[in-house]
Each structure stands twice: as C-alpha cells, then as structure tokens.
Scaffold this motif. Structure first.
Motif, PDB file in Angstrom:
ATOM      1  N   LYS A   2       0.811  -1.211   0.000  1.00  9.32           N
ATOM      2  CA  LYS A   2       0.000   0.000   0.000  1.00  9.32           C
ATOM      3  C   LYS A   2       0.839   1.252   0.000  1.00  9.32           C
ATOM      4  CE  LYS A   2      -3.670   2.292   2.584  1.00  9.32           C
ATOM      5  NZ  LYS A   2      -4.583   2.180   3.714  1.00  9.32           N
ATOM      6  N   THR A   3       1.865   1.284   0.818  1.00  9.81           N
ATOM      7  CA  THR A   3       2.632   2.508   0.990  1.00  9.81           C
ATOM      8  C   THR A   3       3.638   2.732  -0.121  1.00  9.81           C
ATOM      9  OG1 THR A   3       4.155   1.291   2.393  1.00  9.81           O
ATOM     10  CG2 THR A   3       2.390   2.489   3.479  1.00  9.81           C
ATOM     11  N   TYR A   4       3.663   1.867  -1.143  1.00 11.54           N
ATOM     12  CA  TYR A   4       4.626   2.006  -2.210  1.00 11.54           C
ATOM     13  C   TYR A   4       4.000   2.371  -3.547  1.00 11.54           C
ATOM     14  CZ  TYR A   4       8.385   0.282   0.553  1.00 11.54           C
ATOM     15  OH  TYR A   4       9.360   0.172   1.493  1.00 11.54           O
ATOM     16  N   ASN A  61       8.210  10.819  12.371  1.00 17.28           N
ATOM     17  CA  ASN A  61       7.353   9.630  12.319  1.00 17.28           C
ATOM     18  C   ASN A  61       8.141   8.438  11.780  1.00 17.28           C
ATOM     19  OD1 ASN A  61       5.080   8.012  12.459  1.00 17.28           O
ATOM     20  ND2 ASN A  61       4.252   8.707  10.505  1.00 17.28           N
ATOM     21  N   SER A  62       8.750   7.710  12.668  1.00 13.16           N
ATOM     22  CA  SER A  62       9.519   6.537  12.271  1.00 13.16           C
ATOM     23  C   SER A  62       9.827   5.718  13.515  1.00 13.16           C
ATOM     24  CB  SER A  62      10.829   6.959  11.592  1.00 13.16           C
ATOM     25  OG  SER A  62      11.812   7.302  12.556  1.00 13.16           O
ATOM     26  N   PRO A  63      10.323   4.497  13.364  1.00 14.09           N
ATOM     27  CA  PRO A  63      10.695   3.699  14.540  1.00 14.09           C
ATOM     28  C   PRO A  63      11.736   4.340  15.432  1.00 14.09           C
ATOM     29  CG  PRO A  63      10.459   2.276  12.640  1.00 14.09           C
ATOM     30  CD  PRO A  63      10.346   3.680  12.134  1.00 14.09           C
ATOM     31  N   ILE A  64      12.536   5.281  14.898  1.00 12.92           N
ATOM     32  CA  ILE A  64      13.513   5.951  15.756  1.00 12.92           C
ATOM     33  C   ILE A  64      13.070   7.339  16.191  1.00 12.92           C
ATOM     34  CG2 ILE A  64      15.473   4.616  14.902  1.00 12.92           C
ATOM     35  CD1 ILE A  64      16.244   7.044  13.186  1.00 12.92           C
ATOM     36  N   ALA A  65      11.823   7.704  15.896  1.00 10.43           N
ATOM     37  CA  ALA A  65      11.279   8.935  16.454  1.00 10.43           C
ATOM     38  C   ALA A  65      11.117   8.768  17.962  1.00 10.43           C
ATOM     39  CB  ALA A  65       9.929   9.258  15.807  1.00 10.43           C
ATOM     40  N   GLY A  66      11.308   9.838  18.699  1.00 11.62           N
ATOM     41  CA  GLY A  66      11.320   9.760  20.160  1.00 11.62           C
ATOM     42  C   GLY A  66      10.029   9.313  20.794  1.00 11.62           C
ATOM     43  N   ASP A  67       8.933   9.357  20.042  1.00  6.09           N
ATOM     44  CA  ASP A  67       7.636   8.972  20.607  1.00  6.09           C
ATOM     45  C   ASP A  67       7.107   7.678  19.997  1.00  6.09           C
ATOM     46  OD1 ASP A  67       7.157   9.946  18.082  1.00  6.09           O
ATOM     47  OD2 ASP A  67       5.516  11.281  18.647  1.00  6.09           O
ATOM     48  N   GLN A  68       7.995   6.880  19.364  1.00  5.19           N
ATOM     49  CA  GLN A  68       7.484   5.650  18.759  1.00  5.19           C
ATOM     50  C   GLN A  68       8.038   4.398  19.431  1.00  5.19           C
ATOM     51  OE1 GLN A  68       7.417   3.990  14.316  1.00  5.19           O
ATOM     52  NE2 GLN A  68       6.185   5.827  14.521  1.00  5.19           N
ATOM     53  N   SER A  69       9.230   3.930  19.073  1.00  2.00           N
ATOM     54  CA  SER A  69       9.737   2.671  19.634  1.00  2.00           C
ATOM     55  C   SER A  69       9.960   2.749  21.133  1.00  2.00           C
ATOM     56  CB  SER A  69      11.043   2.269  18.937  1.00  2.00           C
ATOM     57  OG  SER A  69      10.815   1.879  17.606  1.00  2.00           O
ATOM     58  N   GLY A  70      10.460   3.888  21.618  1.00  2.00           N
ATOM     59  CA  GLY A  70      10.738   4.009  23.046  1.00  2.00           C
ATOM     60  C   GLY A  70       9.528   3.711  23.917  1.00  2.00           C
ATOM     61  N   PRO A  71       8.437   4.446  23.775  1.00  2.00           N
ATOM     62  CA  PRO A  71       7.260   4.175  24.611  1.00  2.00           C
ATOM     63  C   PRO A  71       6.536   2.881  24.236  1.00  2.00           C
ATOM     64  CG  PRO A  71       6.813   5.974  23.085  1.00  2.00           C
ATOM     65  CD  PRO A  71       8.280   5.692  23.000  1.00  2.00           C
ATOM     66  N   THR A  72       6.418   2.599  22.938  1.00  2.00           N
ATOM     67  CA  THR A  72       5.647   1.428  22.521  1.00  2.00           C
ATOM     68  C   THR A  72       6.315   0.132  22.965  1.00  2.00           C
ATOM     69  OG1 THR A  72       4.894   2.660  20.580  1.00  2.00           O
ATOM     70  CG2 THR A  72       4.547   0.292  20.568  1.00  2.00           C
ATOM     71  N   TYR A 107      -0.229  -0.964  12.703  1.00  2.00           N
ATOM     72  CA  TYR A 107      -0.347  -0.560  11.295  1.00  2.00           C
ATOM     73  C   TYR A 107       0.426   0.730  11.033  1.00  2.00           C
ATOM     74  CZ  TYR A 107      -2.597   0.668   6.851  1.00  2.00           C
ATOM     75  OH  TYR A 107      -2.842   1.002   5.545  1.00  2.00           O
ATOM     76  N   SER A 108       0.309   1.684  11.938  1.00  2.00           N
ATOM     77  CA  SER A 108       1.015   2.953  11.783  1.00  2.00           C
ATOM     78  C   SER A 108       2.525   2.758  11.836  1.00  2.00           C
ATOM     79  CB  SER A 108       0.569   3.928  12.878  1.00  2.00           C
ATOM     80  OG  SER A 108       1.313   5.126  12.829  1.00  2.00           O
ATOM     81  N   TYR A 109       2.980   1.886  12.739  1.00  2.00           N
ATOM     82  CA  TYR A 109       4.418   1.602  12.860  1.00  2.00           C
ATOM     83  C   TYR A 109       4.953   1.051  11.543  1.00  2.00           C
ATOM     84  CZ  TYR A 109       8.646   0.271  15.485  1.00  2.00           C
ATOM     85  OH  TYR A 109       9.926   0.158  15.961  1.00  2.00           O
ATOM     86  N   TRP A 110       4.228   0.097  10.994  1.00  2.00           N
ATOM     87  CA  TRP A 110       4.615  -0.543   9.734  1.00  2.00           C
ATOM     88  C   TRP A 110       4.638   0.465   8.587  1.00  2.00           C
ATOM     89  CZ3 TRP A 110       5.228  -5.837   8.032  1.00  2.00           C
ATOM     90  CH2 TRP A 110       5.072  -6.051   6.670  1.00  2.00           C
ATOM     91  N   THR A 111       3.548   1.202   8.426  1.00  2.00           N
ATOM     92  CA  THR A 111       3.433   2.096   7.272  1.00  2.00           C
ATOM     93  C   THR A 111       4.435   3.248   7.333  1.00  2.00           C
ATOM     94  OG1 THR A 111       1.623   3.304   8.367  1.00  2.00           O
ATOM     95  CG2 THR A 111       1.024   1.562   6.819  1.00  2.00           C
ATOM     96  N   SER A 112       4.662   3.817   8.507  1.00  8.36           N
ATOM     97  CA  SER A 112       5.624   4.921   8.600  1.00  8.36           C
ATOM     98  C   SER A 112       7.016   4.438   8.239  1.00  8.36           C
ATOM     99  CB  SER A 112       5.609   5.538  10.001  1.00  8.36           C
ATOM    100  OG  SER A 112       6.118   4.644  10.980  1.00  8.36           O
ATOM    101  N   LEU A 439       1.449  -9.135  11.388  1.00  6.69           N
ATOM    102  CA  LEU A 439       1.484  -8.251  10.226  1.00  6.69           C
ATOM    103  C   LEU A 439       0.144  -7.521  10.135  1.00  6.69           C
ATOM    104  CD1 LEU A 439       3.076 -10.622   7.547  1.00  6.69           C
ATOM    105  CD2 LEU A 439       4.220  -9.100   9.165  1.00  6.69           C
ATOM    106  N   PRO A 440       0.154  -6.242   9.791  1.00  7.77           N
ATOM    107  CA  PRO A 440      -1.106  -5.489   9.734  1.00  7.77           C
ATOM    108  C   PRO A 440      -2.078  -6.086   8.723  1.00  7.77           C
ATOM    109  CG  PRO A 440       0.788  -4.004   9.655  1.00  7.77           C
ATOM    110  CD  PRO A 440       1.316  -5.393   9.476  1.00  7.77           C
TER     111      PRO A 440
END
Length: 457
Positions: A2-4, A61-72, A107-112, A439-440
């Motif tokens: 989808k995202t491609y 907005n990515s896995p290394i954004a400060g509000d994504q992988s860290g808290p999740t 889903y958001s983690y995957w798509t970003s 997988l989403p």
C-alpha cells in the motif's frame, strides 16, 4: 504494498516534499517554480535537501522517532506502564500484550517505516542514476540513505520477523512482494551496512552530529554480527568505535543527554528552533496522575537508591496519595537549546562490546566496558571474581538501567539475548509468539503474498 504505490516528489526552494498514495504512480505536471525528481539529483544542494527531508521524517514519524519505539516497546516489555486511553485502545492493547492484526498502532508503525524506506530507495536510485553529482557526494548521499534504510529494516525485522525487503521504487514490483525470511533479512542487512560503511567516512558533515558517519554504520553492523553470533567480528568492529578519537566517554551523568557531548554518534534535531525533544514531552506528567506512560515498578526496583541514574534521569510525581516515576532524561520541553534526540551513543558500543567479549569467555576484558556506566552512576565496580553467565546477566541489567525509554532498547536487548520469555513473570499475557507482532491486516488484504500471518495471530 500500500505505501509504495504512489510517490510525488517535489522540491520547492530546496525543500523536499513527498506524497505517497495507494493506487498508482501519479503523473503530475511540474509547476514553473518547481523542479523534477531527476533534477534533484543533478545538484548537490538539492540532493542534500532531499536527504534532509528524509531525516525530518525520521524525527517526526519513524521507529527511531522519540515517541514511537521508546514508549511502545518499553510498555510492550516491562519498563513502562501505560495509562493512555484511546477510542480503539490500540496502545493499551500493546501494553497488555493483547495486540491483534487490526491494531492501528501496529499498522502505523509498519506504514511509517515503509514510507521512509520508499524515500530512501528514491534517493538511492536518484544518486545512482545521476551523472552530475561528484563521486564523493554521490557516495556520501547513497551511504547515508542506505544506512537509514538499514536501520528501518532492522526495526521492522526485530518486530515483525519475516518482512518484505523492497529495494526499488517500482510500485508494480513492490505491491506483490512476498516476505523475505528472517535469516535472509539479516544477511541483506549485513551486506547493505557493509556497503554503507564503505561509502561513508568518519568525518561528520555537521559538528552537531545530526548526520551519521561511518562509525554509525559500523555500530549497526556490529548489531547484525551479534544477531548472527559472530562474536569476534562484532568485537573487532566495536573496538574500532570505542578506540576512535572521535568519541569520549561522558563521565558527568547530568550531561549525557546534552547535544554537545563527544559520546554521541548520531542524534536527530527537533523540527523547529527551541522545540523540545519528543522524549521530553512523551514521558512528561506533573502534579497529576499519568495519562500516558510512567516507569514501571519492576524497572524502579532494579535501581539502588544511590544510583545516580535514578536520581537524575527519573522524577518522582505524587498526586492524591499515589506516587509514580516518570522518565526525565530530557529536561527541556520548551525553549530548548541544549538537547537533541540521541539515537546512538558510545555507551551502547561499550555494552555491546562487553556482550561480544563475554560470549567469547574473555571475561577480564569485559569489566572496563561494564564498569564505565556503573561507576559513572556512582555504583561500585564489578571485580574479576565472576562467571560468564553472571556477567551476561549484569550486561543485560546494565543495558536496562542505562537505556530505559530509548529507542526500544529493552525489547531489542531481550530478543537478541534470547530472554524475551522471561517477561512471563511480570507480564501476565505474555506468550512465546509475542517475540513478533502480527502483520497489519490491511497490508495482507492488499497483498496476499504477505501470507501467512505470523504465528499466534
């Protein structure tokens, strides 16, 4: 996928603007004040602007954004308690280890991640096809984009297992890609990171280290070697990093998260001048009960009262007779002039090197690299009177105390050391198949080649 399926890449006054759609490759008429994608990579300044656009997206907005992988991932494991409520409870379901394939946060983690991979692929293709860029600039830009893509794939692999590994912007290919096996993903990452390291130099192109260098690629490569149990290869790469004159261990606990540190390998700059880091706001609450995340009691119990990390990197919040601890590594939520989001720092290389050494039973060599963070925290040094298993346990614990709330460290460390299932003692819903997420569902519905779904989901 989808995202491609659609990309619209335009730069206005050297600012990259990308739109990715879901149906087909858009053909748009380029306005007079804009330049084509081909033109972007015929000029160093515009090519750098395209790369800057990718870095901006990684921060936002990515896995290394400060509000994504860290808290999740911190709440998915045992470092954080989650108090957030949403209409779908997607975040809370992850915290309770009850995620399903329709979870919107997953889903958001995957798509970003895949959107940013698409952009990295567009940059790689652009510089490879460029005849005008000087070879030195072409190598650097490709090396940085390749490294960014590798980091994104690393997180996707660790979280989802078998994943698609697109290396092109051709949507007709990408929309029917099947999954690449976990072992093959690791092999591809090794190859890509070796290539990135060879293309990059040790020199930073910005004194604030907001763009990665060769040593950053080598640190990622060492992580891959550890996944492959290639302990000696990891040791050699990590020693090259820790012995580099580029870096100095930061002995002052209060300065670890200041952007000027010589212990920083790479950090992401906030979007606007004066903005606080995402970490500073994500974990903040005061004079109230938490409405997002708080440090878990399980984590707190691992710190002694004299540990300076507990005193300086945590804040006590009391309200209505209850007490919580919040992560307080980043201090400036507004008027920030001293902090950027650190992605990689020297302490990680120290502890990864300690792990590589202990796995080879080189126990006397291990102690300095474990004791560095311990002694900075005011703890006594470990002595040589210890065993391989005890030292490995100490390294895992030291990683936890040093890197809580940073980039999903706890999940990655437990997975790498095959200790994820120890979470069953503190996470009632933990199952062995939770080493990966589902997988989403929307992606599987769009591309049947992504089947079968991960085990347990």
């Amino acid at each position: 996928m989808k995202t491609y399926k659609i990309i619209y890449l335009i730069i206005i006054f050297f600012l990259l603007k990308i739109t990715i759609s879901c149906e087909k490759l858009l053909e748009v008429e380029i306005p007079n004040n804009q330049i084509t994608t081909k033109q972007v990579f015929e000029d160093v300044q515009t090519a750098n602007a395209a790369l800057a656009g990718l870095y901006a997206r990684l921060y936002e907005n990515s896995p290394i954004a400060g509000d994504q992988s860290g808290p999740t991932l911190g709440s998915y494991t045992d470092d954080l308690d989650c108090y957030a409520t949403t209409s779908t409870n997607a975040i809370f379901d992850i915290y309770r280890n009850q995620q399903i394939q329709t979870n919107t946060e997953i889903y958001s983690y995957w798509t970003s991640a895949y959107q940013n991979i698409y952009i990295a692929n567009a940059i790689i293709e652009g510089v490879q096809n460029s005849l005008a860029l000087p070879i030195v600039e072409r190598n650097r830009i490709k090396g940085e984009a390749l490294l960014m893509r590798s980091i994104l794939y690393f997180y996707l692999h660790q979280i989802f297992g078998d994943i698609p590994y697109p290396v092109t912007t051709n949507y007709q290919i990408n929309q029917i890609l099947s999954k690449t096996s976990s072992s093959e993903v690791v092999n591809k990452l090794e190859s890509d990171l070796n290539q990135a390291a060879n293309l990059l130099t040790d020199d930073y192109r910005n004194t604030e280290r907001i763009y990665p260098n060769k040593k950053t690629a080598q640190l990622m490569l060492a992580k891959i070697y550890l996944l492959q149990h290639r302990w000696n290869d990891a040791e050699l790469v990590l020693k090259n990093i820790v012995q580099s004159p580029l870096y100095q261990f930061e002995n002052n606990i209060t300065k670890v998260f200041q952007k000027s540190g010589m212990h920083i390998l790479w950090q992401l700059k906030p979007k606007n001048p004066g903005d606080g880091t995402k970490e500073a706001s994500t974990y903040y609450f005061n004079n109230s009960a938490p409405n997002n995340y708080a440090l878990s009691q399980n984590l707190i119990n691992n710190f002694s009262s004299v540990d300076l990390r507990k005193q300086n990197w945590m804040a006590v919040v009391s309200f209505n007779g209850n007490t919580w601890y919040r992560a307080d590594k980043y201090k400036n939520r507004t008027n920030n002039t001293t902090e950027y989001s650190i992605v990689f720092r020297l302490e990680e290389a120290y502890l990864l090197l300690a792990e590589a050494l202990v796995q080879q039973n080189k126990l006397p060599e291990v102690l300095p690299f474990v004791n560095a963070t311990r002694q900075r925290a005011g703890l006594t040094a470990l002595t040589g009177a210890t065993t391989q298993s005890l030292l490995l346990s100490e390294i895992v614990l030291e990683n936890r105390k040093e890197f809580f709330t940073e980039m999903g460290h706890r999940f990655l460390d437990l997975k790498r050391t095959n200790l994820l299932n120890t979470l069953v003692s503190v996470k009632p819903n933990w199952k062995s198949y939770h080493d990966v997420w589902p997988l989403p569902q929307p992606e599987i519905l769009l591309n049947a080649y992504l089947n079968p779904q991960n085990n347990g989901y």
